[in-house]
Motif scaffolding. Structure first.
Motif, PDB file in Angstrom:
ATOM      1  N   VAL A  91       0.821  -1.195  -0.026  1.00 51.17           N
ATOM      2  CA  VAL A  91      -0.156   0.116   0.007  1.00 51.17           C
ATOM      3  C   VAL A  91       0.933   1.324  -0.043  1.00 51.17           C
ATOM      4  O   VAL A  91       1.998   1.177   0.613  1.00 51.17           O
ATOM      5  CB  VAL A  91      -0.934  -0.023   1.503  1.00 51.17           C
ATOM      6  N   ASN A  96      -3.077   6.589   1.644  1.00 53.10           N
ATOM      7  CA  ASN A  96      -4.116   5.928   2.662  1.00 53.10           C
ATOM      8  C   ASN A  96      -4.746   6.825   3.916  1.00 53.10           C
ATOM      9  O   ASN A  96      -5.318   6.162   4.481  1.00 53.10           O
ATOM     10  CB  ASN A  96      -3.268   4.741   3.196  1.00 53.10           C
ATOM     11  N   TRP A 101      -9.752  10.348   0.196  1.00 54.16           N
ATOM     12  CA  TRP A 101      -9.196   8.821  -0.138  1.00 54.16           C
ATOM     13  C   TRP A 101     -10.071   8.612  -1.109  1.00 54.16           C
ATOM     14  O   TRP A 101     -11.236   8.682  -1.383  1.00 54.16           O
ATOM     15  CB  TRP A 101      -9.532   8.057   1.166  1.00 54.16           C
ATOM     16  N   PRO A 109      -4.241   2.143  -2.621  1.00 52.85           N
ATOM     17  CA  PRO A 109      -4.415   3.265  -1.750  1.00 52.85           C
ATOM     18  C   PRO A 109      -4.826   2.597  -0.258  1.00 52.85           C
ATOM     19  O   PRO A 109      -5.303   3.033   0.926  1.00 52.85           O
ATOM     20  CB  PRO A 109      -5.666   4.205  -1.997  1.00 52.85           C
ATOM     21  N   GLY A 110      -4.786   1.236  -0.305  1.00 53.93           N
ATOM     22  CA  GLY A 110      -5.367   0.106   0.503  1.00 53.93           C
ATOM     23  C   GLY A 110      -6.815  -0.066   0.505  1.00 53.93           C
ATOM     24  O   GLY A 110      -7.527   0.734  -0.318  1.00 53.93           O
ATOM     25  N   GLU A 116      -3.571   1.024   7.323  1.00 51.95           N
ATOM     26  CA  GLU A 116      -2.471   0.529   7.594  1.00 51.95           C
ATOM     27  C   GLU A 116      -1.795   1.037   8.720  1.00 51.95           C
ATOM     28  O   GLU A 116      -2.126   2.250   9.096  1.00 51.95           O
ATOM     29  CB  GLU A 116      -1.425   0.899   6.358  1.00 51.95           C
ATOM     30  N   THR A 119       0.080   4.301   8.762  1.00 51.20           N
ATOM     31  CA  THR A 119      -0.865   5.548   8.448  1.00 51.20           C
ATOM     32  C   THR A 119      -1.390   5.874   9.759  1.00 51.20           C
ATOM     33  O   THR A 119      -1.386   7.216  10.223  1.00 51.20           O
ATOM     34  CB  THR A 119      -1.971   5.323   7.242  1.00 51.20           C
TER      35      THR A 119
END
Ligand SMILES: [Zn+2]
Length: 274
Positions: A91, A96, A101, A109-110, A116, A119
């Motif tokens: 990612v 993220n 988003w 971007p996850g 994550e 993040t």
């Protein structure tokens, strides 16, 4: 002081250096002046990590900067270990964050915002300690990029810390109302801190993304970067990192010192009264 603010996907420590205690009540006067510096969000942007580690030694541990400052020099230790842009799950941490988003981002971007741990750790630190100024280092688009109108003064202060010659490699980008904010880097730290984040007292942090130069020599930045700009600077870093640091680091450290010393207040009293 060395603090652990979380763990990476693969279990590596996320380390934050601060010259103020993270526990206990934050003095509101100090919080208003505090600065957060971040590097290594993209694990293969190695110069950002070295320049911040060197800044911790020369400007923070030495006591040179008395204003409160926190440094996460390596936001993505798994990516750094594997020499890749992404974290241990592939990612892009700088897509993220939660503001603007997008699942259709240009980079992975996850599966959801803040999925994550790396993040989330930075997100939680910012909400808990409310840094007044945030500077995020990347490699190597050669620009000083301010997100949001409240960030213009910080970007200008950093620009003014440079000698005329040292400005040549950089492009200065400050807020312009005609440029839509979601047009680039959805889910980036700059999007959230520059456009989405408002602290409980109504203040907003100043947010600058500092893209380091793609070469060690002082010559003017072309409007369009050469196609191989990142490969070129990576090759230089692999073979002669000291040459890159000799050409770039002093100017960057002066910009960061100026950022740490700026007394950022937003909204300004005049705006709040109006
Ligand atoms: Zn980057």
């Amino acid at each position: 002081m060395r603090n652990i603010i979380g763990k990476s996907v693969e279990g590596r420590d996320l380390v934050l250096h601060a010259n103020f205690p993270l526990r206990g009540k934050t003095d509101p006067g100090a919080a208003r002046k505090s600065t957060l510096l971040i590097g290594g969000t993209h694990g293969d942007e190695r110069a950002t990590v070295s320049i911040l580690d060197n800044f911790v030694a020369s400007h923070i541990d030495s006591g040179r900067i008395a204003e409160p400052v926190a440094v996460v020099s390596l936001h993505n230790p798994d990516g750094h270990a594997a020499d890749t842009r992404y974290n241990g799950r592939g990612v892009d941490l700088n897509r993220n964050f939660a503001h603007n988003w997008s699942p259709d981002s240009d980079e992975p971007p996850g599966h959801v915002p803040l999925s994550e741990p790396e993040t989330l750790a930075v997100h939680a630190f910012i909400l808990a300690h409310r840094p007044a100024k945030i500077v995020s280092l990347h490699w190597a688009l050669s620009e000083i990029d301010a997100d949001g109108p409240q960030s213009t003064a910080l970007a200008l202060r950093m620009w003014e810390a440079l000698r005329e010659e040292e400005r040549k490699p950089y492009r200065l980008r400050v807020h312009r109302p005609e440029v839509p904010v979601a047009a680039h880097c959805p889910g980036s730290l700059g999007q959230w801190c520059g456009h989405g984040l408002v602290y409980p007292d109504g203040s907003r942090p100043a947010m600058v993304t500092l893209e380091l130069p793609y070469h060690a020599n002082v010559f003017s930045r072309p409007e369009t970067l050469p196609a191989n700009h990142l490969e070129g600077v990576r090759d230089l870093w692999r073979t002669r990192p000291e040459a890159y640091l000799a050409g770039v680091q002093d100017a960057v450290h002066r910009m960061l010192e100026a950022a740490c010393r700026l007394d950022h207040v937003w909204p300004r009293a005049a705006d709040a009264a109006g």
